[in-house]
Design a protein around this motif. Structure first.
Motif, PDB file in Angstrom:
ATOM      1  N   TRP A  62       0.815  -1.203   0.000  1.00 51.28           N
ATOM      2  CA  TRP A  62       0.000   0.000   0.000  1.00 51.28           C
ATOM      3  C   TRP A  62       0.859   1.268   0.000  1.00 51.28           C
ATOM      4  N   ARG A  63       1.914   1.302   0.829  1.00 53.81           N
ATOM      5  CA  ARG A  63       2.727   2.517   0.983  1.00 53.81           C
ATOM      6  C   ARG A  63       4.002   2.521   0.145  1.00 53.81           C
ATOM      7  N   ARG A  64       4.407   1.381  -0.389  1.00 49.23           N
ATOM      8  CA  ARG A  64       5.623   1.249  -1.211  1.00 49.23           C
ATOM      9  C   ARG A  64       6.862   1.768  -0.478  1.00 49.23           C
ATOM     10  N   PHE A  65       7.188   1.090   0.604  1.00 43.66           N
ATOM     11  CA  PHE A  65       8.363   1.449   1.384  1.00 43.66           C
ATOM     12  C   PHE A  65       9.643   1.116   0.626  1.00 43.66           C
ATOM     13  N   ASN A  66      10.719   1.742   1.017  1.00 42.97           N
ATOM     14  CA  ASN A  66      12.035   1.338   0.558  1.00 42.97           C
ATOM     15  C   ASN A  66      12.271  -0.076   1.082  1.00 42.97           C
ATOM     16  N   PHE A  67      12.815  -0.959   0.253  1.00 43.22           N
ATOM     17  CA  PHE A  67      12.949  -2.367   0.631  1.00 43.22           C
ATOM     18  C   PHE A  67      13.804  -2.561   1.879  1.00 43.22           C
ATOM     19  N   VAL A  68      14.882  -1.814   1.995  1.00 43.56           N
ATOM     20  CA  VAL A  68      15.753  -1.941   3.174  1.00 43.56           C
ATOM     21  C   VAL A  68      15.015  -1.502   4.430  1.00 43.56           C
ATOM     22  N   TRP A  69      14.290  -0.389   4.351  1.00 47.44           N
ATOM     23  CA  TRP A  69      13.521   0.071   5.510  1.00 47.44           C
ATOM     24  C   TRP A  69      12.391  -0.898   5.832  1.00 47.44           C
ATOM     25  N   PHE A  70      11.799  -1.504   4.809  1.00 46.09           N
ATOM     26  CA  PHE A  70      10.760  -2.499   5.046  1.00 46.09           C
ATOM     27  C   PHE A  70      11.321  -3.683   5.836  1.00 46.09           C
ATOM     28  N   LEU A  71      12.477  -4.181   5.409  1.00 50.50           N
ATOM     29  CA  LEU A  71      13.094  -5.307   6.122  1.00 50.50           C
ATOM     30  C   LEU A  71      13.462  -4.929   7.553  1.00 50.50           C
ATOM     31  N   ILE A 132      16.927   4.964  16.201  1.00 47.77           N
ATOM     32  CA  ILE A 132      18.137   5.770  16.020  1.00 47.77           C
ATOM     33  C   ILE A 132      18.480   5.974  14.537  1.00 47.77           C
ATOM     34  N   PRO A 133      18.432   4.930  13.675  1.00 56.47           N
ATOM     35  CA  PRO A 133      18.727   5.170  12.261  1.00 56.47           C
ATOM     36  C   PRO A 133      17.756   6.147  11.585  1.00 56.47           C
ATOM     37  N   LEU A 134      16.505   6.184  12.023  1.00 59.43           N
ATOM     38  CA  LEU A 134      15.545   7.139  11.461  1.00 59.43           C
ATOM     39  C   LEU A 134      15.966   8.577  11.769  1.00 59.43           C
ATOM     40  N   GLY A 142      24.710   8.981   5.360  1.00 61.97           N
ATOM     41  CA  GLY A 142      25.777   8.046   5.028  1.00 61.97           C
ATOM     42  C   GLY A 142      26.007   6.978   6.079  1.00 61.97           C
ATOM     43  N   LEU A 143      25.627   7.253   7.317  1.00 58.54           N
ATOM     44  CA  LEU A 143      25.841   6.301   8.408  1.00 58.54           C
ATOM     45  C   LEU A 143      24.617   5.430   8.705  1.00 58.54           C
ATOM     46  N   VAL A 144      23.549   5.618   7.958  1.00 63.22           N
ATOM     47  CA  VAL A 144      22.304   4.917   8.266  1.00 63.22           C
ATOM     48  C   VAL A 144      22.455   3.407   8.145  1.00 63.22           C
ATOM     49  N   GLY A 145      23.106   2.935   7.089  1.00 62.54           N
ATOM     50  CA  GLY A 145      23.255   1.494   6.891  1.00 62.54           C
ATOM     51  C   GLY A 145      24.001   0.818   8.018  1.00 62.54           C
TER      52      GLY A 145
END
Length: 171
Positions: A62-71, A132-134, A142-145
């Protein structure tokens, strides 16, 4: 997902009390206490995981999240949900009520109060670490991953330790 967790938490909190007056049969069975408690945990965890997956995948479509954020979100929901269910099962043992006649009276006040207090603390700690990553995404993307991995590990250790400790308390 919170409502889903509350539904399965009711199953987890009353898992031992559901035995009622036949609790002696379970105690006489050739099962260790850890096997009984793990079975009670799994009876609420499996349906929770299945429905949480369905809801999270539906929200993703429904919202089409970024795949990494979805996981990352899926991992957080499942990890925190399972930890909270383990807490509910662990706390269902010490104050189990076996003399109930009305199913609405299976849950003791102590179990409910202690479960809610620990859930709030555990949810704030584990959920706070996962957020925290949000926050970092707004300041230094750059440090999110790296922080996603670090925060996932840290929140798993914190919530896992609390959940395991309370589950062992129930044994």
């Amino acid at each position: 997902l919170v409502a889903l967790l509350f539904v399965f938490a009711r199953l987890a909190e009353t898992s031992i009390s559901m035995e009622g007056k036949s609790w002696w049969l379970t105690k006489a069975a050739p099962l260790s206490p850890s096997e009984v408690l793990f079975g009670k945990f799994m009876s609420s965890a499996i349906p929770f995981v299945i429905l949480a997956l369905i809801f999270m995948i539906s929200a993703d479509i429904w919202r089409r999240f970024n795949f990494v954020w979805f996981l990352y979100g899926l991992y957080g929901v499942l990890m925190l949900g399972l930890a909270l269910l383990a807490v509910a099962v662990g706390l269902s043992v010490p104050w189990a009520k076996f003399d109930w006649d009305d199913p609405r009276r299976m849950l003791s006040a102590q179990t409910s109060i202690y479960t809610m207090i620990i859930w709030i603390m555990l949810g704030l700690m584990g959920g706070g670490i996962l957020c925290i990553p949000l926050l970092l995404d707004a300041f230094n993307p750059g440090l999110v991953g790296v922080m996603m991995v670090v925060c996932a590990i840290l929140s798993t250790v914190v919530t896992g330790a609390v959940a395991y400790g309370i589950f062992r308390f129930g044994l």
